[in-house]
Design a protein around this motif. Sequence first.
Motif, PDB file in Angstrom:
ATOM      1  N   ASP A   1     -10.842  -1.288 -16.475  1.00 16.10           N
ATOM      2  CA  ASP A   1     -10.460  -1.952 -17.072  1.00 16.10           C
ATOM      3  C   ASP A   1      -9.989  -2.528 -18.423  1.00 16.10           C
ATOM      4  N   ALA A   2     -10.547  -1.839 -19.329  1.00 15.96           N
ATOM      5  CA  ALA A   2     -10.297  -1.492 -21.061  1.00 15.96           C
ATOM      6  C   ALA A   2      -8.427  -1.525 -21.558  1.00 15.96           C
ATOM      7  N   ALA A   3      -8.797  -2.667 -22.462  1.00 19.23           N
ATOM      8  CA  ALA A   3      -7.654  -3.623 -22.402  1.00 19.23           C
ATOM      9  C   ALA A   3      -7.798  -4.114 -24.025  1.00 19.23           C
ATOM     10  N   VAL A   4      -6.945  -3.947 -25.045  1.00 18.54           N
ATOM     11  CA  VAL A   4      -6.693  -4.138 -26.792  1.00 18.54           C
ATOM     12  C   VAL A   4      -6.100  -5.944 -26.650  1.00 18.54           C
ATOM     13  N   GLU A   5      -5.950  -6.657 -27.076  1.00 21.46           N
ATOM     14  CA  GLU A   5      -5.442  -7.766 -27.810  1.00 21.46           C
ATOM     15  C   GLU A   5      -5.880  -7.340 -29.193  1.00 21.46           C
ATOM     16  N   ILE A   6      -3.910  -7.664 -30.052  1.00 25.98           N
ATOM     17  CA  ILE A   6      -4.483  -7.249 -30.664  1.00 25.98           C
ATOM     18  C   ILE A   6      -3.513  -8.416 -31.858  1.00 25.98           C
ATOM     19  N   TYR A   7      -4.129  -8.953 -32.893  1.00 21.09           N
ATOM     20  CA  TYR A   7      -3.788  -9.929 -34.145  1.00 21.09           C
ATOM     21  C   TYR A   7      -3.466  -9.552 -35.249  1.00 21.09           C
ATOM     22  N   ALA A   8      -2.238  -9.337 -35.238  1.00 25.21           N
ATOM     23  CA  ALA A   8      -1.756  -8.640 -36.041  1.00 25.21           C
ATOM     24  C   ALA A   8      -1.746  -9.674 -37.577  1.00 25.21           C
ATOM     25  N   ASP A   9      -1.327 -10.058 -38.779  1.00 25.05           N
ATOM     26  CA  ASP A   9      -1.680 -11.543 -39.649  1.00 25.05           C
ATOM     27  C   ASP A   9       0.650 -11.334 -39.737  1.00 25.05           C
ATOM     28  N   GLU A  10       1.043 -12.476 -40.037  1.00 23.57           N
ATOM     29  CA  GLU A  10       2.696 -12.162 -40.127  1.00 23.57           C
ATOM     30  C   GLU A  10       2.696 -11.660 -41.512  1.00 23.57           C
ATOM     31  N   HIS A  11       2.233 -11.569 -42.072  1.00 28.76           N
ATOM     32  CA  HIS A  11       2.156 -11.153 -43.433  1.00 28.76           C
ATOM     33  C   HIS A  11       1.399  -8.711 -44.067  1.00 28.76           C
ATOM     34  N   SER A  12       1.402  -8.842 -42.136  1.00 25.25           N
ATOM     35  CA  SER A  12       0.512  -7.524 -42.690  1.00 25.25           C
ATOM     36  C   SER A  12       1.844  -6.653 -42.301  1.00 25.25           C
ATOM     37  N   GLN A  13       1.777  -5.315 -43.424  1.00 25.08           N
ATOM     38  CA  GLN A  13       2.591  -3.990 -43.697  1.00 25.08           C
ATOM     39  C   GLN A  13       2.670  -2.584 -42.044  1.00 25.08           C
ATOM     40  N   TYR A  14       4.141  -3.355 -41.525  1.00 28.74           N
ATOM     41  CA  TYR A  14       4.080  -2.757 -40.502  1.00 28.74           C
ATOM     42  C   TYR A  14       3.404  -1.322 -40.032  1.00 28.74           C
ATOM     43  N   GLY A  15       3.403  -0.646 -41.622  1.00 25.00           N
ATOM     44  CA  GLY A  15       2.358   0.537 -41.043  1.00 25.00           C
ATOM     45  C   GLY A  15       1.219   0.239 -40.773  1.00 25.00           C
TER      46      GLY A  15
ATOM     47  N   PHE B   1      -2.349  -2.827 -23.901  1.00 26.31           N
ATOM     48  CA  PHE B   1      -2.765  -3.838 -24.996  1.00 26.31           C
ATOM     49  C   PHE B   1      -1.617  -4.565 -25.212  1.00 26.31           C
ATOM     50  N   SER B   2      -2.062  -5.476 -25.743  1.00 27.67           N
ATOM     51  CA  SER B   2      -0.783  -6.684 -26.140  1.00 27.67           C
ATOM     52  C   SER B   2      -0.587  -7.099 -27.648  1.00 27.67           C
ATOM     53  N   PHE B   3      -0.266  -7.681 -28.353  1.00 25.61           N
ATOM     54  CA  PHE B   3       0.101  -8.794 -29.196  1.00 25.61           C
ATOM     55  C   PHE B   3       0.207 -10.048 -28.846  1.00 25.61           C
ATOM     56  N   VAL B   4      -0.602 -10.488 -29.436  1.00 26.69           N
ATOM     57  CA  VAL B   4      -1.038 -12.081 -29.507  1.00 26.69           C
ATOM     58  C   VAL B   4      -0.413 -13.328 -30.815  1.00 26.69           C
ATOM     59  N   MET B   5       0.104 -14.188 -30.436  1.00 26.09           N
ATOM     60  CA  MET B   5       1.122 -14.646 -31.344  1.00 26.09           C
ATOM     61  C   MET B   5       0.421 -16.706 -31.196  1.00 26.09           C
ATOM     62  N   ALA B   6       1.039 -17.127 -31.840  1.00 23.20           N
ATOM     63  CA  ALA B   6       0.528 -18.059 -31.800  1.00 23.20           C
ATOM     64  C   ALA B   6       2.097 -18.846 -31.150  1.00 23.20           C
ATOM     65  N   PRO B   7       2.064 -19.812 -30.521  1.00 13.72           N
ATOM     66  CA  PRO B   7       3.203 -20.652 -29.935  1.00 13.72           C
ATOM     67  C   PRO B   7       4.167 -21.301 -31.106  1.00 13.72           C
TER      68      PRO B   7
END
Length: 141
Positions: A96-110, A127-133
């Motif tokens: 059941d391995a899963a990853v949540e990605i928390y990327a800063d909104e100002h981080s580079q796409y690369g 995997f999924s991206f976590v965003m604040a509502p």
Amino acid sequence: MAMLNDMEQEGLVSEINVTPLVDVMLVLLTVFIVTAPLLMNAVKVKLPKASAEIAVTIPKTAHVSVTDVGDVFLDEQRLSLDTLTTELKVLKTRDDAAVEIYADEHSQYGAVAKVMAAIQRAGISKFSFVMAPDAGKAVHD
């Protein structure tokens, strides 16, 4: 019209008239469609609370964070991308391995793309991206 003699009139009719059958089925279908929603919430019950503790195994997801300057963290531990792949391969041993990605909104796409590639190299497909509502804006259709 042709006149039939007594011998021809007494023959058996081997046809089935399906019109009354279709009428009855449509009435039954209508009755079930109308009454089915009423049966769902017919009786309100107050359910008892369980007094025994139930062991629930919640699958642990890895939290990968990407800062605005491109630093990568795995569960609050700073890592390089190669080390991230190695650590995620250890996590991949679970089903059941899963990853949540928390990327800063100002981080580079690369930087985010490199993290996604590291997750893929580790063999993890969930995997999924976590965003604040965004509480200030309403969703419009």
